[in-house]
Write a protein that holds these residues in place. Structure first.
Motif, mmCIF file in Angstrom:
data_model
loop_
_atom_site.group_PDB
_atom_site.id
_atom_site.type_symbol
_atom_site.label_atom_id
_atom_site.label_comp_id
_atom_site.label_asym_id
_atom_site.label_seq_id
_atom_site.Cartn_x
_atom_site.Cartn_y
_atom_site.Cartn_z
ATOM 1 N N UNK A 19 0.828 -1.207 0.000
ATOM 2 C CA UNK A 19 0.000 0.000 0.000
ATOM 3 C C UNK A 19 0.862 1.257 0.000
ATOM 4 N N UNK A 20 0.785 2.064 -1.067
ATOM 5 C CA UNK A 20 1.606 3.280 -1.134
ATOM 6 C C UNK A 20 1.131 4.390 -0.201
ATOM 7 N N UNK A 21 -0.079 4.253 0.346
ATOM 8 C CA UNK A 21 -0.620 5.288 1.228
ATOM 9 C C UNK A 21 -0.609 4.880 2.698
ATOM 10 N N UNK A 33 -8.213 -1.674 6.521
ATOM 11 C CA UNK A 33 -7.865 -0.570 5.629
ATOM 12 C C UNK A 33 -8.517 0.698 6.156
ATOM 13 N N UNK A 34 -7.717 1.739 6.316
ATOM 14 C CA UNK A 34 -8.214 3.046 6.749
ATOM 15 C C UNK A 34 -8.840 3.724 5.524
ATOM 16 N N UNK A 35 -10.156 3.905 5.514
ATOM 17 C CA UNK A 35 -10.806 4.499 4.342
ATOM 18 C C UNK A 35 -10.382 5.944 4.079
ATOM 19 N N UNK A 36 -9.826 6.606 5.089
ATOM 20 C CA UNK A 36 -9.355 7.976 4.909
ATOM 21 C C UNK A 36 -8.017 8.037 4.182
ATOM 22 N N UNK A 37 -7.331 6.910 4.086
ATOM 23 C CA UNK A 37 -6.037 6.864 3.400
ATOM 24 C C UNK A 37 -6.081 6.049 2.098
ATOM 25 N N UNK A 78 -4.342 15.325 -1.633
ATOM 26 C CA UNK A 78 -4.322 15.817 -0.253
ATOM 27 C C UNK A 78 -3.319 15.045 0.591
ATOM 28 N N UNK A 79 -3.311 13.711 0.444
ATOM 29 C CA UNK A 79 -2.366 12.893 1.192
ATOM 30 C C UNK A 79 -0.920 13.245 0.817
#
Length: 83
Positions: A19-21, A33-37, A78-79
């Motif tokens: 996961x790159x985020x 999985x964090x849905x915000x990321x 944004x990230x």
């Protein structure tokens, strides 16, 4: 839409490093999985890398976090701006 990991997860550890985020982490029983990321790898790859490497096909879209490609792109930007 953000992705989610179902209870079919076997905790094989292959999705988290892909996961790159940094949206995937170990949960109490399975990975989560964090849905915000989660951007479904929009901005990084043509397909979600966690889905590509999952040996048990337990990473569907999360119906509670439906997002368009444009929304995912904005989340990615944004990230990246946050560092």
């Amino acid at each position: 839409m953000a992705l989610m990991i179902t209870d079919e997860c076997i905790n094989c550890d292959v999705c988290e490093p892909e996961c790159p985020n940094s949206a995937i982490s170990a949960g109490d029983e399975i990975y989560v999985i964090d849905p915000n990321r989660c951007t479904e790898c929009v901005g990084h790859y043509d397909e979600p890398q966690c889905v590509a490497v999952c040996p048990v096909d337990c990473i569907p879209g999360d119906p509670d976090h439906v997002e368009s490609k444009d929304q995912l792109q904005l989340k990615y930007e944004k990230l990246m701006a946050q560092g």
